[in-house]
Design a protein around this motif. Structure first.
Motif, PDB file in Angstrom:
ATOM      1  N   TYR A  31      -3.574  22.196  -9.788  1.00  0.00           N
ATOM      2  CA  TYR A  31      -4.676  23.151  -9.670  1.00  0.00           C
ATOM      3  C   TYR A  31      -5.935  22.452  -9.146  1.00  0.00           C
ATOM      4  CZ  TYR A  31      -7.508  27.214 -10.923  1.00  0.00           C
ATOM      5  OH  TYR A  31      -8.333  28.307 -10.883  1.00  0.00           O
ATOM      6  N   VAL A  32      -6.257  21.293  -9.718  1.00  0.00           N
ATOM      7  CA  VAL A  32      -7.426  20.521  -9.286  1.00  0.00           C
ATOM      8  C   VAL A  32      -7.250  20.063  -7.838  1.00  0.00           C
ATOM      9  CG1 VAL A  32      -8.713  18.380  -9.662  1.00  0.00           C
ATOM     10  CG2 VAL A  32      -8.098  19.799 -11.605  1.00  0.00           C
TER      11      VAL A  32
ATOM     12  N   ASN B 192      -5.452  21.421  -5.441  1.00  0.00           N
ATOM     13  CA  ASN B 192      -5.572  22.563  -4.528  1.00  0.00           C
ATOM     14  C   ASN B 192      -7.023  22.986  -4.341  1.00  0.00           C
ATOM     15  OD1 ASN B 192      -2.814  22.660  -4.132  1.00  0.00           O
ATOM     16  ND2 ASN B 192      -2.474  24.174  -5.739  1.00  0.00           N
ATOM     17  N   LYS B 193      -7.773  23.002  -5.430  1.00  0.00           N
ATOM     18  CA  LYS B 193      -9.182  23.405  -5.361  1.00  0.00           C
ATOM     19  C   LYS B 193      -9.995  22.423  -4.517  1.00  0.00           C
ATOM     20  CE  LYS B 193      -9.203  27.160  -7.709  1.00  0.00           C
ATOM     21  NZ  LYS B 193      -9.701  28.412  -7.164  1.00  0.00           N
TER      22      LYS B 193
ATOM     23  N   LYS C 183      -9.416  22.764  -0.779  1.00  0.00           N
ATOM     24  CA  LYS C 183     -10.241  23.837  -0.196  1.00  0.00           C
ATOM     25  C   LYS C 183     -11.651  23.336   0.083  1.00  0.00           C
ATOM     26  CE  LYS C 183      -8.033  27.898  -2.166  1.00  0.00           C
ATOM     27  NZ  LYS C 183      -8.041  28.794  -3.306  1.00  0.00           N
ATOM     28  N   LEU C 184     -12.182  22.562  -0.846  1.00  0.00           N
ATOM     29  CA  LEU C 184     -13.531  22.008  -0.697  1.00  0.00           C
ATOM     30  C   LEU C 184     -13.578  21.069   0.512  1.00  0.00           C
ATOM     31  CD1 LEU C 184     -16.203  22.153  -2.313  1.00  0.00           C
ATOM     32  CD2 LEU C 184     -15.534  20.041  -3.411  1.00  0.00           C
TER      33      LEU C 184
ATOM     34  N   TYR D  78      -9.195  26.291 -16.731  1.00  0.00           N
ATOM     35  CA  TYR D  78      -9.064  26.709 -15.330  1.00  0.00           C
ATOM     36  C   TYR D  78     -10.353  27.382 -14.841  1.00  0.00           C
ATOM     37  CZ  TYR D  78      -4.160  25.499 -15.668  1.00  0.00           C
ATOM     38  OH  TYR D  78      -2.988  24.794 -15.837  1.00  0.00           O
TER      39      TYR D  78
ATOM     40  N   ILE E  92     -12.874  24.681 -14.161  1.00  0.00           N
ATOM     41  CA  ILE E  92     -12.603  24.032 -12.870  1.00  0.00           C
ATOM     42  C   ILE E  92     -13.095  24.922 -11.729  1.00  0.00           C
ATOM     43  CG2 ILE E  92     -10.779  23.244 -11.304  1.00  0.00           C
ATOM     44  CD1 ILE E  92      -9.198  22.459 -13.913  1.00  0.00           C
ATOM     45  N   ASP E  93     -12.864  26.235 -11.836  1.00  0.00           N
ATOM     46  CA  ASP E  93     -13.355  27.169 -10.809  1.00  0.00           C
ATOM     47  C   ASP E  93     -14.872  27.107 -10.690  1.00  0.00           C
ATOM     48  OD1 ASP E  93     -10.811  28.022 -10.210  1.00  0.00           O
ATOM     49  OD2 ASP E  93     -10.921  29.827 -11.457  1.00  0.00           O
TER      50      ASP E  93
ATOM     51  N   ILE F 146     -15.932  23.898  -8.959  1.00  0.00           N
ATOM     52  CA  ILE F 146     -15.721  23.959  -7.505  1.00  0.00           C
ATOM     53  C   ILE F 146     -16.810  24.797  -6.841  1.00  0.00           C
ATOM     54  CG2 ILE F 146     -14.167  24.804  -5.694  1.00  0.00           C
ATOM     55  CD1 ILE F 146     -13.223  22.205  -6.965  1.00  0.00           C
ATOM     56  N   ASP F 147     -17.202  25.910  -7.478  1.00  0.00           N
ATOM     57  CA  ASP F 147     -18.288  26.739  -6.925  1.00  0.00           C
ATOM     58  C   ASP F 147     -19.574  25.937  -6.793  1.00  0.00           C
ATOM     59  OD1 ASP F 147     -16.588  28.892  -6.784  1.00  0.00           O
ATOM     60  OD2 ASP F 147     -17.329  29.837  -8.628  1.00  0.00           O
TER      61      ASP F 147
ATOM     62  N   ASP G 239     -19.185  23.268  -4.120  1.00  0.00           N
ATOM     63  CA  ASP G 239     -19.134  23.896  -2.802  1.00  0.00           C
ATOM     64  C   ASP G 239     -20.551  24.138  -2.278  1.00  0.00           C
ATOM     65  OD1 ASP G 239     -17.598  24.828  -0.673  1.00  0.00           O
ATOM     66  OD2 ASP G 239     -17.765  26.908  -1.348  1.00  0.00           O
TER      67      ASP G 239
END
Length: 95
Positions: free
Chosen positions: A19-20, A22-23, A26-27, A71, A74-75, A78-79, A82
């Motif tokens: 999960y980390v 994949n996130k 994206k970054l 999770y 973590i989201d 990432i926000d 980002d």
């Protein structure tokens, strides 16, 4: 991009690691000058904490987030990262 994942009071499962990864992939699509990332996942009683330090060309970005669900933490992380990466990229482009 080198990704270091550390767990404090939490076992880093394969699904959590994926999960980390994949996130952060994206970054990295937004800004490809990310050299090194250190992510720390921490559990403190009822709150789950995710924090990360990103080494990009010319700067070091840091963010941390707390939530009841790892999770979701973590989201949120990432926000925040980002937004910082985009800001750094715009600043870097002007010079």
């Amino acid at each position: 991009m080198q990704l270091n994942l550390t767990g404090r009071h939490v076992e880093i499962t394969d699904s959590l690691r994926d999960y980390v990864n994949n996130k952060f992939a994206k970054l990295e699509r937004h800004f490809d000058h990310i050299n090194n990332v250190h992510v720390i996942l921490d559990v403190e009683k009822l709150s789950q904490k995710a924090e990360a330090t990103i080494h990009v060309s010319g700067a070091e970005l840091f963010a941390s987030t707390e939530h009841q669900d790892m999770y979701a933490a973590i989201d949120g992380l990432i926000d925040k990262l980002d937004r910082q990466v985009i800001k750094h990229k715009e600043k870097h482009a002007r010079h």
